[in-house]
Design a protein around this motif. Structure first.
Motif, short mmCIF file in Angstrom:
data_model
loop_
_atom_site.label_atom_id
_atom_site.label_comp_id
_atom_site.label_asym_id
_atom_site.label_seq_id
_atom_site.Cartn_x
_atom_site.Cartn_y
_atom_site.Cartn_z
N LYS A 5 0.96 -1.36 0.38
CA LYS A 5 -0.25 0.34 0.57
C LYS A 5 0.71 0.92 -0.21
O LYS A 5 0.46 2.07 -0.59
CB LYS A 5 -0.65 -0.28 1.09
CG LYS A 5 -1.79 0.73 1.08
CD LYS A 5 -3.25 0.31 2.08
CE LYS A 5 -4.12 1.83 2.32
NZ LYS A 5 -4.75 1.22 3.32
N GLU A 6 1.88 1.47 0.98
CA GLU A 6 2.74 2.32 0.89
C GLU A 6 3.58 2.45 -0.81
O GLU A 6 3.50 3.53 -0.98
CB GLU A 6 3.73 2.46 2.59
CG GLU A 6 3.26 2.48 3.57
CD GLU A 6 4.40 2.18 4.60
OE1 GLU A 6 5.00 1.84 4.37
OE2 GLU A 6 3.43 2.04 5.63
N LYS A 7 4.46 1.04 -0.75
CA LYS A 7 4.85 1.36 -2.29
C LYS A 7 3.69 2.26 -3.52
O LYS A 7 4.24 3.31 -4.24
CB LYS A 7 4.86 0.07 -2.69
CG LYS A 7 6.20 0.53 -3.56
CD LYS A 7 6.80 -1.80 -3.93
CE LYS A 7 7.62 -1.57 -4.29
NZ LYS A 7 8.16 -2.83 -5.01
N LEU A 8 2.33 1.48 -3.29
CA LEU A 8 1.89 2.20 -4.52
C LEU A 8 1.38 3.73 -4.50
O LEU A 8 1.76 4.69 -5.17
CB LEU A 8 0.60 1.48 -4.18
CG LEU A 8 0.17 0.31 -5.03
CD1 LEU A 8 -1.13 -0.35 -5.26
CD2 LEU A 8 0.80 0.41 -6.52
N LEU A 9 0.88 3.61 -2.96
CA LEU A 9 0.89 6.00 -2.30
C LEU A 9 2.37 6.35 -3.10
O LEU A 9 1.69 7.53 -3.65
CB LEU A 9 0.55 5.35 -0.63
CG LEU A 9 -0.13 6.98 -0.37
CD1 LEU A 9 -1.66 6.96 -0.70
CD2 LEU A 9 -0.17 7.37 0.91
N LYS A 10 3.38 6.05 -2.16
CA LYS A 10 4.93 6.07 -2.84
C LYS A 10 4.29 6.88 -4.26
O LYS A 10 4.58 7.89 -4.98
CB LYS A 10 5.57 5.88 -2.52
CG LYS A 10 7.29 7.10 -3.00
CD LYS A 10 8.08 5.90 -2.15
CE LYS A 10 9.47 7.20 -2.09
NZ LYS A 10 10.43 6.12 -2.67
N ILE A 11 4.25 5.75 -5.65
CA ILE A 11 3.58 5.98 -6.71
C ILE A 11 3.39 7.49 -7.23
O ILE A 11 3.77 8.02 -8.49
CB ILE A 11 3.96 4.58 -7.62
CG1 ILE A 11 5.08 3.45 -7.05
CG2 ILE A 11 3.47 4.76 -8.59
CD1 ILE A 11 5.22 1.71 -7.76
#
Ligand code: DAH
Length: 340
Positions: A3-9
């Motif tokens: 989730k965090e990775k996606l948010l960062k992207i």
């Protein structure tokens, strides 16, 4: 984690979109994030490492992220396109209050105007307009016009020779021979064209100028026909009050021969600067076609007679439009041509 990775992207991409200034930049972002090798695609490829029960959730998250990026991309693209269109429109604005530019229209050359006037007069009298070649054999330019090899007239008309027998015609009289050779009688023709003589350029001479030849051959043609025809020509060209005068002259191809003068159309014959005080202006050479010339072109002089004349086109143009230097006719200076 995912989730965090996606948010960062998502955040990075939205920031990039915000900072982009051109449609090309937007397109690059689309390719780098959503394309085949884009960051989101990479995550989808990594799904096999995600625990099976988490996969639907992660999938949904990726799709949502993707949808949002697409939406923002699309909005930015629309905004940017509108801006581009607007700036183009304002750059292309036409100020309808500006004064119009004058369109430049071509002008007829004085030679051409003079030629059309002369042609109109003779066509009105039933003459045909024909043309002959500028490169001639000696025969057509001299011999068939009763100018044999040793005749002094050949020196008078300094000739440009191409080879022994081939030359640039010195007179449009050569066209007479071509017409007579066709064997169709009667003949009533004028033949305008360029002629050449090895003259130095000055106010009244040029190595290349133009003549208009005239030829009439029929039964019972007399010198009275010649006089009547050329008097009409002079009046139509220079005005109804124009008088003509014929002075005896010599041309090898006519007998008798004459030069025709017209009364000065400036002073009416009293004498002025224009006619150099003479009251008369020389206009053309003419005469009754020499029987020998008819014979050489297979026309029986006992059955047919004819008259011929030759006019300098530049001479007519200079006189009619009151131009005092022939060189002006060849320089094609638009400031000069504009006046016609
Ligand atoms: N060919 C003569 C010349 O160039 C002009 C001329 C004179 C033509 C008399 C004629 C003519 O047809 O009959 O000077």
């Amino acid at each position: 984690m995912m989730k965090e990775k996606l948010l960062k992207i998502k955040e990075e991409t939205l920031a990039q979109i915000k900072g982009s200034k051109t449609l090309e930049q937007l397109n690059e972002i689309r390719v780098s994030q959503l394309g085949k090798k884009g960051a989101l695609t990479e995550i989808l490829k990594g799904m096999k490492d995600v625990a099976p029960q988490d996969r639907p959730k992660v999938g949904q998250l990726v799709n949502e992220t993707r949808a949002e990026i697409e939406k923002v991309l699309e909005e930015s693209r629309a905004k940017m396109e509108a801006l581009v269109r607007e700036s183009r429109l304002s750059a292309e604005t036409i100020d309808v209050t500006l004064p119009a530019k004058r369109m430049k229209v071509g002008h007829m050359h004085p030679n051409m105007r003079a030629l059309q006037e002369v042609e109109n007069i003779f066509v009105g009298m039933g003459y045909e307009v024909v043309e002959g070649p500028e490169v001639e054999r000696d025969y057509y330019n001299f011999e068939a016009l009763n100018i044999p090899a040793d005749h002094p007239a050949k020196d008078e008309q300094d000739t440009f020779y191409i080879s022994g027998d081939i030359l640039l015609r010195t007179q449009t009289s050569s066209t007479q021979v071509h017409e007579m050779e066709k064997g169709k009688l009667p003949i009533r023709m004028i033949a305008p064209g360029r002629v050449f003589r090895s003259d130095e350029v000055d106010a009244t001479h040029s190595p290349s100028f133009h003549q208009i030849e005239g030829l009439v051959i029929d039964k019972h043609v007399t010198f009275a026909d010649l006089k009547g025809t050329l008097a009409v020509f002079a009046k139509e060209l220079f005005g109804e009050d124009t008088k003509v005068k014929f002075r005896p002259h010599h041309f090898p191809f006519t007998e008798p021969s004459a030069e025709m003068d017209v009364s000065c159309f400036k002073c009416g014959g009293k004498g002025c600067r224009f006619c150099k005080g003479e009251g008369w202006i020389e206009i053309l050479g003419c005469g009754m076609v020499h029987p020998h010339v008819l014979e050489m072109s297979k026309i029986d002089p006992n059955e047919y007679t004819g008259f011929a004349f030759g006019v300098g086109l530049e001479r007519i143009a200079l006189l009619k439009y009151e131009i005092d230097d022939m060189r002006l006719l060849y320089e094609n200076d638009v400031r000069f041509l504009n006046q016609f």
